[in-house]
Design a protein around this motif. Structure first.
Motif, PDB file in Angstrom:
ATOM      1  N   CYS A  70       0.837  -1.198   0.000  1.00 54.14           N
ATOM      2  CA  CYS A  70       0.000   0.000   0.000  1.00 54.14           C
ATOM      3  C   CYS A  70       0.872   1.248   0.000  1.00 54.14           C
ATOM      4  O   CYS A  70       1.636   1.485   0.934  1.00 54.14           O
ATOM      5  N   GLN A  71       0.736   2.039  -1.048  1.00 50.89           N
ATOM      6  CA  GLN A  71       1.516   3.269  -1.217  1.00 50.89           C
ATOM      7  C   GLN A  71       0.665   4.428  -0.714  1.00 50.89           C
ATOM      8  O   GLN A  71      -0.096   5.037  -1.463  1.00 50.89           O
ATOM      9  N   SER A  72       0.783   4.710   0.565  1.00 47.46           N
ATOM     10  CA  SER A  72      -0.110   5.648   1.241  1.00 47.46           C
ATOM     11  C   SER A  72       0.157   7.087   0.807  1.00 47.46           C
ATOM     12  O   SER A  72       1.283   7.574   0.876  1.00 47.46           O
ATOM     13  N   GLY A  73      -0.904   7.743   0.348  1.00 44.50           N
ATOM     14  CA  GLY A  73      -0.790   9.141  -0.041  1.00 44.50           C
ATOM     15  C   GLY A  73      -1.340   9.443  -1.420  1.00 44.50           C
ATOM     16  O   GLY A  73      -1.705  10.576  -1.709  1.00 44.50           O
ATOM     17  N   GLY A  74      -1.402   8.442  -2.292  1.00 46.94           N
ATOM     18  CA  GLY A  74      -1.978   8.644  -3.613  1.00 46.94           C
ATOM     19  C   GLY A  74      -0.952   8.858  -4.705  1.00 46.94           C
ATOM     20  O   GLY A  74      -0.703  10.003  -5.118  1.00 46.94           O
ATOM     21  N   PRO A  75      -0.325   7.782  -5.222  1.00 45.29           N
ATOM     22  CA  PRO A  75       0.643   7.926  -6.319  1.00 45.29           C
ATOM     23  C   PRO A  75      -0.019   8.477  -7.582  1.00 45.29           C
ATOM     24  O   PRO A  75      -1.181   8.170  -7.877  1.00 45.29           O
ATOM     25  N   SER A  76       0.724   9.261  -8.330  1.00 43.25           N
ATOM     26  CA  SER A  76       0.191   9.883  -9.546  1.00 43.25           C
ATOM     27  C   SER A  76       0.181   8.893 -10.705  1.00 43.25           C
ATOM     28  O   SER A  76       1.236   8.510 -11.220  1.00 43.25           O
ATOM     29  N   GLN A  77      -1.013   8.502 -11.134  1.00 41.22           N
ATOM     30  CA  GLN A  77      -1.128   7.578 -12.257  1.00 41.22           C
ATOM     31  C   GLN A  77      -0.640   8.220 -13.555  1.00 41.22           C
ATOM     32  O   GLN A  77      -0.092   7.544 -14.435  1.00 41.22           O
ATOM     33  N   LEU A  78      -0.808   9.542 -13.667  1.00 48.64           N
ATOM     34  CA  LEU A  78      -0.377  10.270 -14.866  1.00 48.64           C
ATOM     35  C   LEU A  78       1.131  10.189 -15.085  1.00 48.64           C
ATOM     36  O   LEU A  78       1.603  10.229 -16.221  1.00 48.64           O
ATOM     37  N   ASP A  79       1.867  10.077 -14.012  1.00 50.91           N
ATOM     38  CA  ASP A  79       3.323  10.091 -14.099  1.00 50.91           C
ATOM     39  C   ASP A  79       3.942   8.699 -14.002  1.00 50.91           C
ATOM     40  O   ASP A  79       5.163   8.565 -14.137  1.00 50.91           O
ATOM     41  N   LEU A  80       3.100   7.669 -13.759  1.00 51.50           N
ATOM     42  CA  LEU A  80       3.638   6.336 -13.551  1.00 51.50           C
ATOM     43  C   LEU A  80       3.065   5.275 -14.482  1.00 51.50           C
ATOM     44  O   LEU A  80       3.813   4.462 -15.033  1.00 51.50           O
ATOM     45  N   PHE A  81       1.728   5.258 -14.675  1.00 51.14           N
ATOM     46  CA  PHE A  81       1.102   4.124 -15.343  1.00 51.14           C
ATOM     47  C   PHE A  81       0.153   4.477 -16.492  1.00 51.14           C
ATOM     48  O   PHE A  81      -0.201   3.604 -17.279  1.00 51.14           O
ATOM     49  N   THR A 166      -9.214   4.252   4.555  1.00 46.77           N
ATOM     50  CA  THR A 166     -10.116   3.408   5.338  1.00 46.77           C
ATOM     51  C   THR A 166     -11.005   2.585   4.421  1.00 46.77           C
ATOM     52  O   THR A 166     -11.228   1.391   4.659  1.00 46.77           O
ATOM     53  N   LEU A 167     -11.493   3.185   3.343  1.00 48.89           N
ATOM     54  CA  LEU A 167     -12.310   2.455   2.376  1.00 48.89           C
ATOM     55  C   LEU A 167     -11.496   1.363   1.692  1.00 48.89           C
ATOM     56  O   LEU A 167     -11.951   0.221   1.547  1.00 48.89           O
ATOM     57  N   LEU A 168     -10.291   1.692   1.277  1.00 51.92           N
ATOM     58  CA  LEU A 168      -9.443   0.718   0.594  1.00 51.92           C
ATOM     59  C   LEU A 168      -9.133  -0.467   1.499  1.00 51.92           C
ATOM     60  O   LEU A 168      -9.079  -1.607   1.037  1.00 51.92           O
ATOM     61  N   GLN A 169      -8.938  -0.221   2.782  1.00 49.21           N
ATOM     62  CA  GLN A 169      -8.513  -1.280   3.697  1.00 49.21           C
ATOM     63  C   GLN A 169      -9.668  -2.007   4.371  1.00 49.21           C
ATOM     64  O   GLN A 169      -9.514  -3.158   4.784  1.00 49.21           O
ATOM     65  N   THR A 170     -10.836  -1.357   4.510  1.00 53.71           N
ATOM     66  CA  THR A 170     -11.920  -1.975   5.276  1.00 53.71           C
ATOM     67  C   THR A 170     -13.238  -2.083   4.522  1.00 53.71           C
ATOM     68  O   THR A 170     -14.178  -2.699   5.034  1.00 53.71           O
ATOM     69  N   GLY A 171     -13.330  -1.468   3.342  1.00 55.58           N
ATOM     70  CA  GLY A 171     -14.581  -1.517   2.596  1.00 55.58           C
ATOM     71  C   GLY A 171     -15.580  -0.456   3.011  1.00 55.58           C
ATOM     72  O   GLY A 171     -16.721  -0.448   2.529  1.00 55.58           O
ATOM     73  N   SER A 172     -15.198   0.450   3.905  1.00 50.67           N
ATOM     74  CA  SER A 172     -16.087   1.521   4.348  1.00 50.67           C
ATOM     75  C   SER A 172     -15.265   2.768   4.617  1.00 50.67           C
ATOM     76  O   SER A 172     -14.135   2.683   5.101  1.00 50.67           O
ATOM     77  N   GLN A 173     -15.830   3.938   4.320  1.00 54.11           N
ATOM     78  CA  GLN A 173     -15.140   5.181   4.641  1.00 54.11           C
ATOM     79  C   GLN A 173     -15.192   5.493   6.130  1.00 54.11           C
ATOM     80  O   GLN A 173     -14.378   6.267   6.631  1.00 54.11           O
ATOM     81  N   GLY A 386      -0.712  -0.364  -4.789  1.00 51.73           N
ATOM     82  CA  GLY A 386      -1.554   0.794  -5.076  1.00 51.73           C
ATOM     83  C   GLY A 386      -1.818   1.628  -3.845  1.00 51.73           C
ATOM     84  O   GLY A 386      -1.553   1.214  -2.712  1.00 51.73           O
ATOM     85  N   GLY A 387      -2.364   2.830  -4.064  1.00 50.65           N
ATOM     86  CA  GLY A 387      -2.726   3.737  -2.988  1.00 50.65           C
ATOM     87  C   GLY A 387      -4.214   3.973  -2.943  1.00 50.65           C
ATOM     88  O   GLY A 387      -4.993   3.294  -3.628  1.00 50.65           O
ATOM     89  N   GLU A 388      -4.633   4.964  -2.140  1.00 49.40           N
ATOM     90  CA  GLU A 388      -6.059   5.174  -1.908  1.00 49.40           C
ATOM     91  C   GLU A 388      -6.749   5.944  -3.023  1.00 49.40           C
ATOM     92  O   GLU A 388      -7.965   5.895  -3.158  1.00 49.40           O
ATOM     93  N   PHE A 389      -6.003   6.683  -3.830  1.00 49.47           N
ATOM     94  CA  PHE A 389      -6.534   7.368  -5.013  1.00 49.47           C
ATOM     95  C   PHE A 389      -5.362   7.839  -5.849  1.00 49.47           C
ATOM     96  O   PHE A 389      -4.204   7.506  -5.563  1.00 49.47           O
ATOM     97  N   GLY A 390      -5.645   8.609  -6.928  1.00 50.24           N
ATOM     98  CA  GLY A 390      -4.590   9.102  -7.801  1.00 50.24           C
ATOM     99  C   GLY A 390      -4.392  10.600  -7.638  1.00 50.24           C
ATOM    100  O   GLY A 390      -4.721  11.183  -6.606  1.00 50.24           O
ATOM    101  N   ARG A 391      -3.849  11.221  -8.684  1.00 44.29           N
ATOM    102  CA  ARG A 391      -3.590  12.662  -8.652  1.00 44.29           C
ATOM    103  C   ARG A 391      -4.215  13.305  -9.883  1.00 44.29           C
ATOM    104  O   ARG A 391      -4.383  12.686 -10.930  1.00 44.29           O
ATOM    105  N   ALA A 392      -4.526  14.589  -9.747  1.00 46.93           N
ATOM    106  CA  ALA A 392      -5.254  15.312 -10.786  1.00 46.93           C
ATOM    107  C   ALA A 392      -4.349  15.752 -11.931  1.00 46.93           C
ATOM    108  O   ALA A 392      -3.135  15.918 -11.776  1.00 46.93           O
ATOM    109  N   SER A 414      -4.563   4.261 -10.901  1.00 49.42           N
ATOM    110  CA  SER A 414      -3.998   2.984 -11.330  1.00 49.42           C
ATOM    111  C   SER A 414      -3.444   2.200 -10.150  1.00 49.42           C
ATOM    112  O   SER A 414      -2.948   2.764  -9.182  1.00 49.42           O
ATOM    113  N   LEU A 415      -3.555   0.891 -10.261  1.00 49.14           N
ATOM    114  CA  LEU A 415      -2.885  -0.030  -9.353  1.00 49.14           C
ATOM    115  C   LEU A 415      -2.604  -1.308 -10.124  1.00 49.14           C
ATOM    116  O   LEU A 415      -3.156  -1.530 -11.201  1.00 49.14           O
ATOM    117  N   TRP A 416      -1.688  -2.125  -9.591  1.00 44.03           N
ATOM    118  CA  TRP A 416      -1.401  -3.367 -10.304  1.00 44.03           C
ATOM    119  C   TRP A 416      -1.450  -4.572  -9.378  1.00 44.03           C
ATOM    120  O   TRP A 416      -1.263  -4.465  -8.158  1.00 44.03           O
TER     121      TRP A 416
END
Length: 487
Positions: A70-81, A166-173, A386-392, A414-416
């Motif tokens: 888990c890459q906590s913080g939100g990796p940028s999909q635009l710059d990676l994948f 929290t949603l990514l890890q437990t299924g609920s926000q 993957g992380g909890e979301f991406g970047r704009a 993105s995640l793999w």
């Protein structure tokens, strides 16, 4: 048994205690009778299932264990994948309102007044027989293109870190639900009585970064033995695991046996399942006294294996070291290994931040997959990155400043996946020209969880636990298995 009546308005303390005891034991008797009926039904249904780690599954599993990077913080999909070369010609232009579609923004950029497009400064290239595209920041992961299942259309409902993670890890926000690893421990059990079924390790991070809370690996209303056990990065992996001076093995064994007998007696009288969980935790700690020091001893690892994970592998608390520990843990029967690596939240200095983070994580992540593959473990080990979301796609801050960054983006990221029955060399889904919206094949968080559970032999609709009169599950009231992700 005395009863309250107009002629007997008060009871003695002894009578009240007896009354409370009778009501408690009677209630447990009814509950145990119902439980016995449920267990008989479950046992009959389980006869047609495949056994994994002593526990029944709903269908034959492809994966037996999980490593979640888990890459906590939100990796940028635009710059990676998710390459969008067309943005270079539009760099600095205003992001069209037709693309934003009035979607929610964080308070950090909602008041900017302007949202200039920020094209990625990094080059992309195709790799492997499948031609999967990766950023130049991921040279080691790129070599695994034919082993990776890349999801470009992940979506989440959360726009901020705590609810997103929290949603990514437990299924609920909302806090208060069991973590993914706890559900697996509860559903599948463990293959090693001397190590926890669910282990957590944390690396990275700077002062002021988004914190990680223990509830992310907690068991909530599941029995407490299913919560994650966190290994420390410095010193002993688990504090206070060693016996105090003067306490030998035989003395500790007698102590544990006495405690177990007392706890079982208390459980018989009061019916509290957490008392039995306490017995199991004492026994686990005894087993870990021998297992944990051996786990942390890398002296038997081949030099080429250590080199593959990179120069940080011998540094306590590093991501590289945690990746190697993850392989050693699943090799010893641990069901779920959760690695958190912090500091992916690049609101400023996104270029420098990505270079730093990929330098720390790219080689170890790829080495872990390759190591599992060489040992014949990848086929039934599911690796998630993957992380909890991406970047704009737009800039946070002035685009002409070297300190510009990217804000959170939940609409597509993105995640793999690798191993464990996932489809290798496959890219799932398509985003628009700005990596802002999903064009087709979205994968929502509950869909992801349903798919991962399916790979582990579990029907996500049937892995439930009743708490406070409600049947809870990891996927809540949603989720569909994404068949395209399966090999």
């Amino acid at each position: 048994m005395p009863a309250l009546s107009p002629s007997c308005p008060e009871l003695t303390l002894q009578q009240l205690s007896a009354r409370r005891h009778w009501l408690t034991t009677a209630g447990y008797g009814v509950g145990l009778a119902a439980l016995a009926t449920l267990l008989r039904t479950s046992t009959q249904a389980a006869e047609k299932h495949v056994a994994v780690g002593g526990q029944p599954t709903h269908h034959p599993p492809r994966a037996k264990r999980v490593i979640f990077l888990c890459q906590s913080g939100g990796p940028s999909q635009l710059d990676l994948f998710d390459p969008k070369p067309g943005l270079r010609a539009r760099h600095g232009e205003e992001l069209p309102a037709s693309i934003r579609q009035g979607q929610r923004l964080t308070t950090m950029t909602s008041q900017q007044g302007s949202w200039p497009i920020a094209a990625s400064p990094f080059a992309f290239a195709r790799h492997g027989k499948c031609g999967m595209e990766f950023s130049e920041l991921l040279p080691h992961t790129a070599k695994l293109a034919d082993d990776i299942c890349l999801i470009r259309t992940a979506q989440t409902e959360a726009i901020n870190h705590d609810p997103g993670l929290t949603l990514l890890q437990t299924g609920s926000q909302q806090p208060g639900r069991p973590s993914f690893g706890s559900w697996l421990s509860y559903g599948l059990g463990t293959d090693n009585e001397n190590l926890p079924a669910f282990v957590v390790m944390i690396s990275g991070g700077e002062p002021g970064d988004q914190p990680l809370y223990g509830r992310l690996w907690g068991s909530a209303f599941l029995p407490s033995q299913h919560q994650g056990v966190r290994l420390r990065g410095e010193g002993d992996l688990i504090p206070y695991l060693s016996s105090p001076p003067g306490v030998d093995v035989a003395t500790r064994r007698r102590t544990l046996d006495t405690l177990a007998a007392m706890n079982r007696l208390a459980q018989t009288q009061h019916g509290d399942l957490e008392t039995l969980a306490r017995v199991q935790q004492y026994e686990l700690s005894a087993g870990m006294q021998a297992a944990v020091p051996e786990l942390a001893d890398f002296s038997q690892e081949k030099p080429e294996t250590l080199a593959a994970y990179g120069p940080d592998v011998q540094r306590p608390g590093s991501y590289a070291r945690n990746c190697l520990l993850a392989r050693r843990l699943v090799e010893r029967g641990v069901r779920f290994v959760q690695l958190y690596h912090r500091d992916w939240d690049h609101h400023t200095k996104v270029e420098a931040g990505l270079k730093k983070q990929t330098a720390a994580t790219d080689q170890p992540s790829a080495a872990l997959v390759q190591d599992l593959k060489q040992r014949g473990l990848l086929d039934d080990t599911l690796v998630i990155w993957g992380g909890e979301f991406g970047r704009a796609a737009y800039s946070q801050g002035a685009l002409d400043s070297p300190t510009y960054g990217r804000d959170h983006h939940p609409r597509c990221f993105s995640l793999w996946l690798a191993g464990g029955g996932t489809r290798p060399g496959y890219v799932h889904g398509r985003t628009d020209d700005f990596s802002y919206n999903v064009i087709d094949q979205p994968v929502r968080i509950h869909d992801l969880h349903a798919t991962l559970l399916h790979l582990l032999g579990i029907d996500h609709l049937q892995l439930t636990h009743r708490s406070q009169g409600h049947d809870f599950r990891l996927t809540d009231v949603a989720g569909n298995v994404v068949r395209e992700l399966l090999a």
